[in-house]
Write a protein that holds these residues in place. Structure first.
Motif, PDB file in Angstrom:
ATOM      1  N   ILE A  60       1.836   7.952  -8.766  1.00  0.00           N
ATOM      2  CA  ILE A  60       1.316   6.719  -9.297  1.00  0.00           C
ATOM      3  C   ILE A  60       2.559   5.576  -8.854  1.00  0.00           C
ATOM      4  O   ILE A  60       1.924   4.244  -8.595  1.00  0.00           O
ATOM      5  N   LYS A  61       3.661   5.846  -8.770  1.00  0.00           N
ATOM      6  CA  LYS A  61       4.790   4.829  -8.285  1.00  0.00           C
ATOM      7  C   LYS A  61       4.621   4.737  -6.736  1.00  0.00           C
ATOM      8  O   LYS A  61       4.500   3.567  -6.409  1.00  0.00           O
ATOM      9  N   ASP A  62       4.315   5.647  -6.028  1.00  0.00           N
ATOM     10  CA  ASP A  62       4.161   5.588  -4.643  1.00  0.00           C
ATOM     11  C   ASP A  62       2.960   4.717  -4.133  1.00  0.00           C
ATOM     12  O   ASP A  62       2.990   3.973  -3.258  1.00  0.00           O
ATOM     13  N   ARG A  63       1.705   5.233  -5.029  1.00  0.00           N
ATOM     14  CA  ARG A  63       0.510   4.269  -4.581  1.00  0.00           C
ATOM     15  C   ARG A  63       0.945   2.794  -5.048  1.00  0.00           C
ATOM     16  O   ARG A  63       0.385   1.893  -4.149  1.00  0.00           O
ATOM     17  N   PHE A  64       1.379   2.288  -6.345  1.00  0.00           N
ATOM     18  CA  PHE A  64       1.672   0.946  -6.476  1.00  0.00           C
ATOM     19  C   PHE A  64       2.500   0.522  -5.259  1.00  0.00           C
ATOM     20  O   PHE A  64       2.265  -0.724  -4.774  1.00  0.00           O
ATOM     21  N   TYR A  65       3.643   1.086  -4.770  1.00  0.00           N
ATOM     22  CA  TYR A  65       4.549   0.430  -4.008  1.00  0.00           C
ATOM     23  C   TYR A  65       3.980   0.261  -2.550  1.00  0.00           C
ATOM     24  O   TYR A  65       4.012  -0.859  -1.696  1.00  0.00           O
ATOM     25  N   GLU A  66       2.982   1.212  -2.486  1.00  0.00           N
ATOM     26  CA  GLU A  66       2.316   1.198  -0.954  1.00  0.00           C
ATOM     27  C   GLU A  66       1.221   0.066  -1.128  1.00  0.00           C
ATOM     28  O   GLU A  66       1.172  -0.785  -0.020  1.00  0.00           O
ATOM     29  N   ASP A  67       0.645  -0.389  -2.295  1.00  0.00           N
ATOM     30  CA  ASP A  67      -0.295  -1.443  -2.267  1.00  0.00           C
ATOM     31  C   ASP A  67       0.247  -2.757  -2.461  1.00  0.00           C
ATOM     32  O   ASP A  67       0.008  -3.613  -1.454  1.00  0.00           O
ATOM     33  N   LEU A  68       1.496  -2.557  -2.819  1.00  0.00           N
ATOM     34  CA  LEU A  68       2.492  -3.955  -2.862  1.00  0.00           C
ATOM     35  C   LEU A  68       2.766  -4.084  -1.309  1.00  0.00           C
ATOM     36  O   LEU A  68       2.694  -5.395  -0.894  1.00  0.00           O
ATOM     37  N   ASP A  69       3.278  -3.082  -0.715  1.00  0.00           N
ATOM     38  CA  ASP A  69       3.765  -3.274   0.682  1.00  0.00           C
ATOM     39  C   ASP A  69       2.501  -3.764   1.545  1.00  0.00           C
ATOM     40  O   ASP A  69       2.800  -4.806   2.401  1.00  0.00           O
ATOM     41  N   ARG A  70       1.388  -3.317   1.361  1.00  0.00           N
ATOM     42  CA  ARG A  70       0.365  -3.558   2.163  1.00  0.00           C
ATOM     43  C   ARG A  70      -0.066  -5.203   1.635  1.00  0.00           C
ATOM     44  O   ARG A  70      -0.488  -5.797   2.619  1.00  0.00           O
ATOM     45  N   ALA A  71      -0.146  -5.629   0.472  1.00  0.00           N
ATOM     46  CA  ALA A  71      -0.563  -6.809   0.302  1.00  0.00           C
ATOM     47  C   ALA A  71       0.575  -7.965   0.766  1.00  0.00           C
ATOM     48  O   ALA A  71       0.285  -8.801   1.207  1.00  0.00           O
ATOM     49  N   VAL A  72       1.898  -7.541   0.839  1.00  0.00           N
ATOM     50  CA  VAL A  72       2.705  -8.736   1.313  1.00  0.00           C
ATOM     51  C   VAL A  72       2.586  -8.552   2.786  1.00  0.00           C
ATOM     52  O   VAL A  72       2.671  -9.623   3.508  1.00  0.00           O
ATOM     53  N   ARG A  73       2.313  -7.580   3.603  1.00  0.00           N
ATOM     54  CA  ARG A  73       1.944  -7.253   5.002  1.00  0.00           C
ATOM     55  C   ARG A  73       0.951  -8.320   5.358  1.00  0.00           C
ATOM     56  O   ARG A  73       0.818  -8.871   6.286  1.00  0.00           O
TER      57      ARG A  73
END
Length: 109
Positions: A60-73
């Motif tokens: 769950i944590k990994d998915r959130f931070y991957e989504d955040l990273d993708r949105a920032v990029r």
């Protein structure tokens, strides 16, 4: 129906909604972005986030931070960027090997 335990969103004044060229985008139940024009040109991208707590499952944590990273990029390098919300950070004293220090953690660490 499906039980919903968390979520995010924006409260936007009607006069601002009329100026939006695009609707807010939900990236997940924990991350939403809104791109707004600035009065002197350019744009600001605002991210509303609700991070999982540190004791959440790693996936769950990994998915959130991957989504955040993708949105920032995905955000234009020309936009101002604001990330706000509940990052579920932990702040407090930590004691290790007889030493005590203050610590702030936010990124799932």
């Amino acid at each position: 129906g499906e039980r919903r335990t968390h979520g995010i969103g924006f409260a936007i004044k009607t006069e601002i909604v009329r100026k939006l060229s695009e609707l807010p985008e939900a990236h997940s139940e924990r991350l939403m972005t809104l791109r707004m024009p600035l009065s002197r040109g350019g744009f600001v991208t605002v991210m509303s986030v609700y991070a999982p707590t540190l004791d959440s499952e790693d996936g769950i944590k990994d998915r959130f931070y991957e989504d955040l990273d993708r949105a920032v990029r995905k955000t234009s390098a020309h936009d101002k960027l604001v990330i706000m919300g509940d990052m579920n950070a932990r702040v407090g004293r930590v004691r290790t090997s007889g030493q005590e220090y203050w610590e702030a953690k936010a990124w799932g660490g």
